[in-house]
Design an enzyme around this catalytic site. Structure first.
Site, PDB file in Angstrom:
ATOM      1  N   CYS A 107       0.801  -1.250   0.057  1.00  0.00           N
ATOM      2  CA  CYS A 107      -0.056   0.103   0.023  1.00  0.00           C
ATOM      3  C   CYS A 107       1.039   1.346   0.079  1.00  0.00           C
ATOM      4  O   CYS A 107       1.937   1.296   0.718  1.00  0.00           O
ATOM      5  CB  CYS A 107      -0.971   0.158   1.218  1.00  0.00           C
ATOM      6  SG  CYS A 107      -2.023   1.203   1.358  1.00  0.00           S
ATOM      7  N   GLU A 150      -8.864  -0.730  -2.766  1.00  0.00           N
ATOM      8  CA  GLU A 150      -9.007   0.687  -2.800  1.00  0.00           C
ATOM      9  C   GLU A 150     -10.384   1.171  -2.367  1.00  0.00           C
ATOM     10  O   GLU A 150     -10.727   2.221  -1.709  1.00  0.00           O
ATOM     11  CB  GLU A 150      -9.044   1.212  -4.441  1.00  0.00           C
ATOM     12  CG  GLU A 150      -7.624   0.929  -5.167  1.00  0.00           C
ATOM     13  CD  GLU A 150      -6.358   1.465  -4.158  1.00  0.00           C
ATOM     14  OE1 GLU A 150      -6.643   2.413  -3.556  1.00  0.00           O
ATOM     15  OE2 GLU A 150      -5.139   0.809  -4.365  1.00  0.00           O
ATOM     16  N   HIS A 153     -10.401   1.770   1.288  1.00  0.00           N
ATOM     17  CA  HIS A 153      -9.609   2.893   1.347  1.00  0.00           C
ATOM     18  C   HIS A 153     -10.789   3.799   1.704  1.00  0.00           C
ATOM     19  O   HIS A 153     -11.009   4.642   2.612  1.00  0.00           O
ATOM     20  CB  HIS A 153      -8.692   3.415   0.561  1.00  0.00           C
ATOM     21  CG  HIS A 153      -7.345   3.016   0.692  1.00  0.00           C
ATOM     22  ND1 HIS A 153      -6.630   3.475   1.759  1.00  0.00           N
ATOM     23  CD2 HIS A 153      -6.303   2.392  -0.135  1.00  0.00           C
ATOM     24  CE1 HIS A 153      -5.386   2.960   1.898  1.00  0.00           C
ATOM     25  NE2 HIS A 153      -5.152   2.128   0.456  1.00  0.00           N
TER      26      HIS A 153
HETATM   27 ZN    ZN Z   1      -3.603   1.277  -0.223  1.00  0.00          ZN
END
Ligand code: ZN
Length: 199
Positions: A107, A150, A153
């Protein structure tokens, strides 16, 4: 323009993204800058939180990872990855499918840390494009993993939350160090102008 990538310890990484309404010039520029930032960092994906914006916007490009194949359908049609990348997705919602498989993930907000993470081998994602079209995406392979990472996130979820507890325990020292570095960086970069004004 390249943007600063926020690292673990920055509170924005834990913020849930707000839906994107009308696509303004600001959103277009942000998406372009995020693609440039992702490519410069050799990443396969970047979420808005990672550049300090808590909104539902992510960019993905898995073309570099030729050793980790992906498949992609958009609105039922098989797509050529070369032509479809980079992808810009607004307000994506994921429905994971298939078996749970383990795969290596890194990441950009956790430099030099990677770990095996269990995720679904395929995913269906409904999202909007910058042009306002509704996209029905079906993905497998690395692309499915990148989409799931993602979209996590965008909801304030980080890959460390999905590590098994022994792996996370083995990384505890490094995570704590990274968090401290981030806090020190914030103190220096975000307090400095105020201190200067005080002089
Ligand atoms: Zn990430």
């Amino acid at each position: 323009m390249r943007l600063e990538i926020r690292q673990y310890g920055d509170p924005v990484l834990r913020a849930k993204g707000k839906p994107v309404g009308e696509v303004s010039e600001r959103i277009r520029t942000l998406a372009e800058d995020m693609i440039e930032t992702m490519h410069a960092a050799n990443g396969v994906g970047l979420a808005a939180q990672q550049v300090g914006q808590a909104i539902l916007l992510t960019v993905i490009d898995v073309r570099q990872a030729e050793d980790r194949p992906s498949t992609l359908k958009i609105n039922g049609r098989a797509m050529d990855l070369e032509a479809a990348m980079p992808m810009i997705l607004l307000n994506p919602e994921a429905t994971p499918g298939g078996e749970i498989v383990s795969g290596t993930e890194g990441c950009l907000s956790f430099p030099e840390i990677s770990a095996e993470i269990d995720r679904s081998e395929s995913v269906r994602v409904r999202a909007r494009s910058l042009e306002g079209e509704t996209l029905d995406i079906e993905a497998t392979g690395l692309l499915a993993r990148a989409l799931l990472h993602e979209i996590d996130h965008l909801n304030g979820i980080l890959f460390i939350d999905r590590m098994n507890s022994s792996v996370k325990a083995s990384l505890a020292g490094r995570l704590k160090r990274l968090q401290k570095e981030t806090e020190a960086h914030h103190y220096n970069t975000r307090r400095a102008p105020a201190d200067q004004r005080a002089l």
